[in-house]
Design a protein around this motif. Sequence first.
Motif, PDB file in Angstrom:
ATOM      1  N   GLU A 132      30.833  39.782  41.283  1.00  0.00           N
ATOM      2  CA  GLU A 132      30.914  38.183  41.556  1.00  0.00           C
ATOM      3  C   GLU A 132      31.307  37.422  40.408  1.00  0.00           C
ATOM      4  OE1 GLU A 132      28.522  37.723  45.897  1.00  0.00           O
ATOM      5  OE2 GLU A 132      27.354  37.846  43.759  1.00  0.00           O
ATOM      6  N   ILE A 133      30.462  37.953  39.267  1.00  0.00           N
ATOM      7  CA  ILE A 133      30.700  37.232  38.058  1.00  0.00           C
ATOM      8  C   ILE A 133      32.554  37.223  37.526  1.00  0.00           C
ATOM      9  CG2 ILE A 133      29.973  37.150  35.454  1.00  0.00           C
ATOM     10  CD1 ILE A 133      27.295  37.999  36.521  1.00  0.00           C
ATOM     11  N   HIS A 134      32.766  38.800  37.723  1.00  0.00           N
ATOM     12  CA  HIS A 134      34.015  38.879  37.140  1.00  0.00           C
ATOM     13  C   HIS A 134      35.015  38.228  38.053  1.00  0.00           C
ATOM     14  CE1 HIS A 134      37.409  41.081  35.463  1.00  0.00           C
ATOM     15  NE2 HIS A 134      37.787  41.337  36.794  1.00  0.00           N
ATOM     16  N   GLU A 135      35.094  38.015  39.275  1.00  0.00           N
ATOM     17  CA  GLU A 135      35.811  37.493  40.173  1.00  0.00           C
ATOM     18  C   GLU A 135      35.840  35.890  39.895  1.00  0.00           C
ATOM     19  OE1 GLU A 135      36.586  36.539  45.167  1.00  0.00           O
ATOM     20  OE2 GLU A 135      34.747  37.679  44.059  1.00  0.00           O
ATOM     21  N   ARG A 136      34.854  35.375  39.462  1.00  0.00           N
ATOM     22  CA  ARG A 136      34.908  33.817  39.145  1.00  0.00           C
ATOM     23  C   ARG A 136      35.442  33.785  37.565  1.00  0.00           C
ATOM     24  NH1 ARG A 136      30.930  29.434  41.478  1.00  0.00           N
ATOM     25  NH2 ARG A 136      32.062  27.377  40.460  1.00  0.00           N
ATOM     26  N   TRP A 137      34.864  34.393  36.692  1.00  0.00           N
ATOM     27  CA  TRP A 137      34.909  34.294  35.501  1.00  0.00           C
ATOM     28  C   TRP A 137      35.635  35.696  34.624  1.00  0.00           C
ATOM     29  CZ3 TRP A 137      30.260  32.608  37.316  1.00  0.00           C
ATOM     30  CH2 TRP A 137      30.059  31.594  37.571  1.00  0.00           C
TER      31      TRP A 137
END
Length: 383
Positions: free
Chosen positions: A125-130
């Motif tokens: 989820e972190i990678h998807e957003r940032w």
Amino acid sequence: MTVKTTDFIIVGGGVHGCATAYELAKAGYKVTLFESRYLSSGGSGRSAAGLRQHFGTEVNLHMAKYNLKVFPTLEEELDTGMDLEFRQWGYMWVAYTDSCLDQLKKNVALQKSMDIPSVIFTPDEIHERWPYLRLDGIIGAAFCGEDGHINPQTLTMAYGEAAARYGAVVKTYTPVQKLLAENGKIKGVVTESGEEWHAPRVLLAAGPHTRPLAATVGVDIPVYPERHNILISEPVEVFNCPMVLCLDDGAYFKQCPNGTFMFGRDDQDEPRDLGNEGNSVKFLAGVTASVLKRIPALSGVRVVRQWSGPYDVTEDHNAIIDWTPLEGLMVNCGWSGHGLQFGPSGGRVCKEMLVGEQAFVDLHRFRLARFAEGDLFFEPAFI
């Protein structure tokens, strides 16, 4: 010598002193604030100026919620023409160990119970957003999108200017040499130039300088200074990078509204004495290596300046907001690195206490006596 009088004296031109002066003056009281240099010259103006509601104790969360309700309209309220640079790009605490992630989950559960919109993110989820963040070793994070950034200098100076507009006397470059007491009560202050001011109530909000000033009337305040450094990069394209705090080595970084990046990192080897505002080459090398491995897109971006400033630290990393044993003398200090963002709530509760009103939050945990009683109050979310 002519002695001058006022309703309230505040010592310290940081955000808490200026916000309290503003609240008192707006309510119609005569207040005089003394600052040894310029407003925001101490820890407030040298702050990383992150705004967050990620705390693990109820009283800090109550006050943090209040801060984030005030900040969106504060520039309009203070009406000074200064750009406070308030941005809600978020604040993220990143975990590298199961124990850290477990604590973040406990913090977030408490925050959600108080209607704070915090979430736990997985690495995906972190990678998807940032997608520009490198996630090596990261197992999760806590994030709140309401949190963000404010300019620490303009925030502090705007509070001071607005206080003056309401009639407060703001005396910069006027160091207080000592406090005055008589018959167990505070009497006033003496400046380094020999000027004497009297008031029945005095607030010390002078960061680590609170302790030596209180000692001039025999009061011990258990705070100590701890130097912290910050780097600023040249500006790059604005892409709304939130404040990211890494819980393995204490590094943090964020993008500012003008495109620059701010880097910081906790370092327990930094000096703990007043007056040491130098810069550390060790910090420069360490923090750049630490941050670049998290956000490699900044490789090659130049560092343009570095500064340091003092935290005023307590043993349990929580503030002291309380009356002292000397009648009429109050302190607000010991924020241990997260005080800038508590300017609105700190100013409000100090005004309420000084004029004899009920504080809008229960400040029992911030009492001075907790240190002598051995009843320390640890904040699990601090850096």
